[in-house]
Write an enzyme that holds these catalytic residues in place. Structure first.
Site, PDB file in Angstrom:
ATOM      1  N   CYS A 157       0.835  -1.201   0.000  1.00  0.00           N
ATOM      2  CA  CYS A 157       0.000   0.000   0.000  1.00  0.00           C
ATOM      3  C   CYS A 157       0.876   1.260   0.000  1.00  0.00           C
ATOM      4  CB  CYS A 157      -0.997  -0.041   1.154  1.00  0.00           C
ATOM      5  SG  CYS A 157      -2.346   1.168   0.963  1.00  0.00           S
ATOM      6  N   HIS A 193      -3.787  -4.861  -0.152  1.00  0.00           N
ATOM      7  CA  HIS A 193      -3.389  -5.442   1.132  1.00  0.00           C
ATOM      8  C   HIS A 193      -3.509  -6.962   1.041  1.00  0.00           C
ATOM      9  CE1 HIS A 193      -3.097  -1.810   3.664  1.00  0.00           C
ATOM     10  NE2 HIS A 193      -3.968  -1.323   2.798  1.00  0.00           N
ATOM     11  N   GLU A 239      -2.763  -9.154   3.196  1.00  0.00           N
ATOM     12  CA  GLU A 239      -3.214  -9.700   4.483  1.00  0.00           C
ATOM     13  C   GLU A 239      -4.713  -9.537   4.683  1.00  0.00           C
ATOM     14  OE1 GLU A 239      -2.458  -5.352   5.532  1.00  0.00           O
ATOM     15  OE2 GLU A 239      -1.723  -6.811   4.062  1.00  0.00           O
TER      16      GLU A 239
END
Length: 193
Positions: free
Chosen positions: A77, A175, A177
């Protein structure tokens, strides 16, 4: 394997650490230059405003360390954006690893772009086993245009870079995750490079 997550007060590093641990790996959150230099893998996350984040890197001298790293590094990001030359956000000079600029999305689209969008034109081992048009989770108002380092693309007002690679430096705008099973697979691919 020794993996570090760079802590420079610009992101939720804890969710990234949990995602790595769910994959069966371990990582250390640190701002210590020696620990970062000696790591096998480095993850450079980021959430927030570009000029604030760069000031934080300068205060800890990580702005001069990061471009010198030779092990695989993954910017996420804002971390990816800071690997670029500069950003329109706060008129920020960044780390200059990728010789491209970060631009604000035009006023004709809703910003920030929040939510799921597809990635395509996948061109790296980072995306091994990841199908074209996979959905990833994004939250951003600034973007990197397609360029010679683009290894994945997304459409939002125009086709733009959602991942970059140059030598040992990788960056993803999304992202991993927070991008479900396939996002975890991308993170795992990086950790296995």
């Amino acid at each position: 394997m020794n993996t570090v997550i760079i802590d420079y007060k610009a992101g939720n590093v804890q969710s990234l650490l949990f995602a790595i641990e769910r994959l069966g790996f371990s990582a250390k959150i640190t701002s210590n230059p020696d620990e970062i230099s000696n790591a096998d893998k480095v993850i450079f996350p980021g959430v927030g405003e570009a000029s604030f984040a760069m000031n934080s890197l300068r205060e800890t001298h990580l702005d001069s360390l990061i471009p010198e790293l030779r092990q695989p590094l993954l910017g996420i990001c804002l971390g990816m954006q800071l690997l670029c030359k500069d950003s329109e956000e706060g008129d920020t000079k960044a780390l200059r690893i990728f010789d491209v600029s970060v631009r604000k999305f035009p006023d004709s689209v809703l910003v920030p772009q929040i939510g799921w969008n597809q990635i395509y034109d996948l061109k790296s081992d980072l995306f091994k086993g990841i199908p074209e048009q996979t959905y990833t989770y994004l939250v951003h108002s600034y973007y990197v245009a397609k360029n010679e380092h683009t290894i994945s693309t997304t459409d939002y007002s125009e086709a733009y870079s959602t991942a970059l690679q140059k030598d040992n430096f990788f960056g993803v705008q999304f992202h991993p995750e927070k991008s479900g099973i396939l996002g975890s697979k991308i993170l795992e691919n990086f950790l296995k490079l």
